[in-house]
Enzyme design. Structure first.
Site, PDB file in Angstrom:
ATOM      1  CD  GLN A 122      35.560  -2.100 -34.102  1.00  0.00           C
ATOM      2  OE1 GLN A 122      34.810  -2.831 -34.749  1.00  0.00           O
ATOM      3  NE2 GLN A 122      36.689  -1.629 -34.578  1.00  0.00           N
ATOM      4  CB  SER A 125      30.675  -1.700 -39.710  1.00  0.00           C
ATOM      5  OG  SER A 125      32.051  -1.880 -39.886  1.00  0.00           O
ATOM      6  CB  SER A 157      32.690  -9.878 -33.476  1.00  0.00           C
ATOM      7  OG  SER A 157      32.932  -9.902 -34.851  1.00  0.00           O
ATOM      8  CD  GLU A 240      39.593  -4.250 -36.930  1.00  0.00           C
ATOM      9  OE1 GLU A 240      39.465  -3.049 -37.241  1.00  0.00           O
ATOM     10  OE2 GLU A 240      38.707  -5.098 -37.092  1.00  0.00           O
ATOM     11  CG  ASN A 365      42.390  -8.137 -49.366  1.00  0.00           C
ATOM     12  OD1 ASN A 365      42.401  -8.218 -48.133  1.00  0.00           O
ATOM     13  ND2 ASN A 365      42.378  -9.200 -50.157  1.00  0.00           N
TER      14      ASN A 365
END
Lengths: 402, 374, 374, 402
Positions: A122, A125, A157, A240, A365
């Site tokens: 994917q 970013s 990744s 995700e 977070n």
């Protein structure tokens, strides 16, 4: 082979038996042929009817209830399965294609993914677009009946062995940032794609930088619609969060309470009051989160979509790890920070050093709290200084955009 | 395990919610809590007789509906959300569970029907002198007289103890723990109303000086006391979850309308993210509660762990949520007129009842097989 | 008590800061930490000989400047801020304090001048088998032979143990704790480099099998070991405070320039308020450190409490700050190339050295006169 | 009487002796004649040379170093002094007059304050203006050579017995909110001032609502300059933070670690591991904060102004209390929530119930973090949607402004 009319308990028994026979002694890491092993295992899963349990049957899935996927996950949590190269494809890209792909895309991609033939990554970013994914600068410019892709992605990744990627690129800079993005399928073997490994703070390289230099995309590479890539991204990010949040704490995670209980017994620190309290509280937090995940799944099965509540799983899971790091320190003491070369201290140290990832990757977070606050609780957004600004006039990252 | 409510359970929840909204709004709660009695006896009779809230775990032959613990927790959630000052906890939880657990059909037939109908209120004395519900010796001693028993000692922390028509007392006997029924007018018994941090829950102390009492059941009730404590922890968890949901709602609603610096305070991350954490805690608390309630109905082996888990997790979470509710309301939340403080006090008081986190932690440590401990 | 630095102390801080910025920037730290030796021996000689950093608490007659612990802490702060991989802690803290505390002028005269000048490096073995520095039996046993002593056992957690030219070992003797000097080439001694979570601090294990050793000082060194541990906790606190200041600065600087959603991330409360908490923790940590350093120089009665206070407060604060630094840098902070992880690892490793919070808490409990404990 | 050329230690000895003689057995609360007692005590402080230790001598202060005030506070922390009616005057209004007052105002007000003759209150907050003090709606309209004051204030401590107040009022609604505010001295006995007690969550009434109905203010009531009241408010709030933050944890505070240690001994819970750890950690946090306050004072004495760092004291002090509440619960268990009528449980319960005040009053924890982030660390402000808007067009509180 999927048995018709099978009950959940029969299914569980079949999973359990199959895993005991096929997965015992496997490991998901450390091996040079990790990809080959993963492909073999994924193919075996497919043959046994355990791949894409809730995916549509016409594209190779099993077309079953999502509860059964949960049953499979519960049984699998006791094993270290060699599935990591397929996690992005199975957890995010595949489900997004199920939701948004053309019949042609589904036919082309879903079955090979389920059969373990093709690995996905994917590509969202960028160095300047982290939490603010929509400020991405990678560009796709129309070129004949296709597109030319240029730019840089990061934290990718599986890119080093991926066959395909889902990439977000800017296709219009004259409109505000969310409105000029398109999602494409990119062939990771195509000319102009360069993958460079990127080391994380544990010293490993679980992700990459990916450079696109005039990479040609065909017209049918668009997922969803042109300039509607942000909606597609939201769909994928939703998958995700569910995927991250609901993945059970694994048996082999050194920071799982069960393993820390065993470590305390081994090191004879289990009688220390701080260790006792820490282990109990950690166990409680783990257990409560897992009950929440089960409840979410039961609600989904009952027809109530989880919506943004996957963010609760992800956030709580990340916070849990911080607590685990503290408990690990009190359990192991200085033995967590220095160990004989022949000892296995590495595993705990790598887990401690890798903990920050859970609070950053897949949405920090802070981002999760914003999602919960706005999408679930309906609290008002902050003033959005970039909302009505054409992308070309925006500041992004530590650079200017455009 | 089943962690979601079925349609009937949701219906029960909505019904109780509406009755409380109509008949026990905050103004009424304040009226009752500042009265001498401190409990809404009219409302309690109505809830018991019309909605059957006191008999949800009681078999039909004793006047109940035999519904189950999940249902009782649904009701407790609403009572906790509304802070309704009724003797639910004493009568419909502690007393009902004690009577049902005794295996004394005669006692059940005598006491349960009126307790279930709300005609009588029963309270239970089971805490040790230090206010724990654990292993230390009971503070009341029972001695056999020729034709009965006499109680001597001081029983603290008796919920609804002043209001009760019958007092069930766990006491030491020569053959282990016994349960005794005492009438409020028994000679040798004095009731003293405790002063409390939480104005919406009344607590009493009972002093016994050779007070005549009737023994219920036979055999050692030590195990019964433990399981009654576990079920109480679960009912308390339900009240706490109800309170958490309510303070979260209150706070989110306020954050949407209160403007500072030209915009709603809910648009600030300091407020929004705190609300998100409250939501996350609440959702997890609900899950722990549903599991514990389910275990009470369907998996008694899992009950001790599930009860301790709920108690350990939910107690501090509720207090944190209630404290954040005061904080995010700012000055107005700190006033007597605003309801936030009632939840703050209830949350703190609930966190420390039934042995609190310390006892729950010890029990879980035992289940996790950790060495050491007292 | 004095909690602020005087002009001279501030000058010392600035000087060390500049030398480290010039000669040990992060690139150099990374070079050294991935080398076999893992410590910058050239820089250490330079810091020792030119700036006298190893002799700050050493009297002039042994080659030091006799400045004091406040000064040593000022240096430790800068070394901790730059993560400089030099044997400061082993040589200039543990070894110097051990030698000075022995009351053995001969040993001081023999070892201190070269330790102070940086020509030699001394390391100290004082931990118990479980890595604590407290009351449990020492893992090395000394036996008297006709003309000297022999050591047997395994000493873990020896900072800079591989690099040291002389090893000072606390060992059990028939008459209490003794301190022994062992040369690195002593027969019967093996040094094993430990693997470490923190790449910027090297640690070794020493195995002794009837290794010849020389006893230093006379009498029981048990009290000495305790006070050396206290002074070490203070020097460590200084390193930690230096690290806290640095990660705070790094994070604030980044928060000012990194833009997301059209504005600097430091303008978001989630980032700003976290930085504010880091600042608040850091300012309080500085205060605890200054007090402990002052007590080491001026109030030895207050030293045990001050050292435990600094250790208990600062260890977790530094780790929290370092973890927040990674978090607020986002993905880039999680990469190997960014320095944030080096602080994260140093913070965790420092938090667990010297007995960590558990031992500090026990010591404070004793000083507060709390009952119980082990 | 102040002794010339006295050393800090001599001063300390003198304070100690005086307090031992004059303050033993005094209490600051519960008495009906709390005001009379406070006035007598303040007069005695003045006569002994301990009132306004660092205030200018020409207006009745002692003109000494601020360290000596700290010395006095340290010594006084062992007593329950009846000073609360004077805290606002001595801690906030007086120091602000020292900074900004006209010579006439200083002469008129400072000495009577120091001598305990006049009590002050501070009138900033309003129902719609809490954290956002500058959105206040109380108005002062020019009227001849003076002003007419109308509006409502809230959370006003001491108003019920105050002689004077420092009030913020809007004097111009055509400019952005910070620019149209003026600070005045208001005579609390003047016609049109109405004070109503306001109950807090502990059931006590430590503060009031104050209504102004055509209250006449003379021209010389302005503190600082007309329309420059925001700067005056910032000055006063700075004094407030220092005053709140540096006030030592008092000996009689049931949540102070020392008292909880004693309670644990009395209740025999001090051997419980959670109680031990909680008490030690609480003690450590208390001690470290007090060391920070001392260091701040020493820096101030050395010429480095504390600036906004009083916010650290205030924030850390508020957080400390939350920790104390938790420890108190583990020390006292259910005895914290129910007690016999003849017992003294009230004190602990009132302290627990009163804890939220510290995190709200005098600027919430959130406001303090903003101050630290922006004024100390230099982090950028949030987008200010109300910055350039004339006050009359602004939404404030839950109402519209103007």
């Amino acid at each position: 082979m999927a048995a018709a009319g099978e009950s959940a308990e029969q299914f569980r028994a079949r999973v359990r038996a199959w895993l005991a026979a096929q997965a015992t002694g496997l490991t998901g890491s450390g091996s040079d042929d990790v990809v080959e092993q993963a492909k073999r295992f994924q193919a075996a899963l497919y043959d046994a009817g355990f791949a894409g349990i809730s995916w549509p049957a016409e594209y190779g899935g099993q077309g079953k209830d999502a509860t059964l996927q949960q049953v499979f996950n519960e049984e699998a949590s006791g094993y270290e399965l060699p599935t990591s190269p397929f996690m992005i494809g199975m957890g995010m890209c595949g489900p997004t294609l199920v939701d948004l792909g053309t019949p042609e895309q589904k036919t082309r991609h879903l079955r090979p993914l389920l059969r373990g033939e093709e690995i996905w990554c994917q590509l969202f970013s960028e160095p300047g677009a982290g939490s603010d994914v929509a400020s991405l600068q990678t560009k796709a410019v129309a070129d004949g009946d296709g597109w030319l892709l240029n730019g840089q992605k990061v934290w990718t990744s599986n890119a080093q062995w991926a066959d395909f990627g889902a990439v977000l690129a800017r296709t219009n800079t004259d409109v505000p940032k969310h409105k000029g993005i398109t999602m494409f399928i990119v062939d990771m073997r195509a000319p102009g794609v360069e993958v460079r490994p990127l080391r994380d703070m544990t010293g490993k390289s679980p992700f990459n930088e990916v450079y696109f230099d005039d990479v040609r995309l065909p017209g049918n590479a668009v997922i969803g619609a042109v300039d509607a890539g942000w909606q597609a991204a939201v769909t994928m990010l939703g998958h995700e969060r569910v995927s991250i949040g609901s993945s059970a704490r694994r048996r082999y995670d050194p920071l799982a309470s069960q393993n820390l209980v065993e470590l305390a017994a081994e090191l004879d620190t289990g009688t220390e009051p701080d260790v006792r309290a820490g282990l109990v509280d950690l166990y409680a937090a783990e257990r409560v989160l897992s009950l929440f995940n089960t409840r979410l799944q039961q609600e989904a099965d009952a027809g109530k979509a989880p919506g943004a509540r996957g963010s609760v799983s992800k956030l709580a899971g990340a916070l849990l790890l911080w607590r685990a790091v503290e408990v690990a320190g009190s359990v192991a003491g200085p033995r967590a920070i220095a160990w004989d070369p022949e000892d296995e201290g590495d595993q705990l140290a790598v887990a401690i050093n890798g903990t920050p990832a859970s609070s950053i990757a897949g949405g920090t977070n802070q981002i999760q709290r914003g999602i919960i606050g706005e999408r679930i609780l309906g609290l008002p957004k902050e003033p959005q200084v970039d909302r009505d600004v054409p992308f070309r006039e925006l500041r992004v990252g530590t650079q200017t955009s455009g | 395990m089943r962690l979601i409510l079925d349609d009937e359970q949701q219906q029960l929840s909505a019904t109780v919610h509406k009755v409380l909204a109509d008949h026990a709004p905050a103004t009424r709660v304040r009226e009752v809590m500042t009265s001498d009695v401190g409990e809404d006896t009219d409302l309690w009779r109505r809830l018991s007789s019309e909605l059957g809230v006191a008999g949800l775990v009681v078999p039909e032959r004793f006047g109940g509906s035999g519904a189950g613990h999940v249902e009782r927790c649904v009701v407790a959630e609403e009572l906790g959300a509304a802070l309704t000052p009724v003797p639910f906890f004493a009568s419909a939880v502690l007393a009902v569970d004690t009577l049902l657990g005794l295996g004394d059909d005669e006692a059940c037939a005598e006491f349960l029907p009126t307790v279930v109908s709300g005609e009588s209120v029963a309270a239970v004395a089971m805490a040790t002198a230090d206010g724990m519900w654990g292993a230390k010796p009971l503070p009341v001693q029972a001695e056999s007289t020729g034709d009965g028993w006499q109680l001597t000692g001081t029983a603290p922390y008796v919920l609804s103890g002043m209001l009760a028509d019958v007092l069930l007392v766990y006491a030491r006997t020569p053959d282990g723990t016994g349960v005794f029924a005492v009438r409020p007018d028994a000679s040798g018994m004095t009731r003293v109303a405790a002063r409390t941090l939480d104005p919406t829950r009344r607590i009493a102390r009972l002093d016994f000086a050779a007070a005549p009492a009737r023994r219920l059941g036979t055999g050692d009730a030590g195990e019964l006391r433990r399981s009654v404590g576990e079920l109480a922890a679960i009912a308390l968890a339900a009240e706490q979850v109800g309170g958490m949901r309510r303070v979260l709602d209150m706070t989110v609603d306020y954050a949407k309308v209160r403007v500072q610096f030209g915009r709603a305070i809910g648009s600030y991350q300091a407020v929004k993210h705190t609300c998100a954490d409250m939501y996350s805690d609440t959702e997890q608390a609900i899950s722990a509660l549903r599991y514990a309630a389910w275990a009470a109905d369907h998996d008694r082996d899992a009950l001790p762990g599930a009860a301790a888990l709920a108690q350990l997790y939910i107690g501090p979470s509720y207090f944190r949520a209630a404290a954040n509710a005061v904080q995010l309301h700012g000055g107005i939340g700190y006033t007597w007129e605003h309801d936030a403080h009632l939840y703050y006090k209830r949350a703190k008081s609930s966190e420390l009842l039934f042995g609190g986190a310390r006892q729950a932690r010890e029990r879980l440590a035992g289940l996790l097989d950790l060495p050491g401990g007292s």
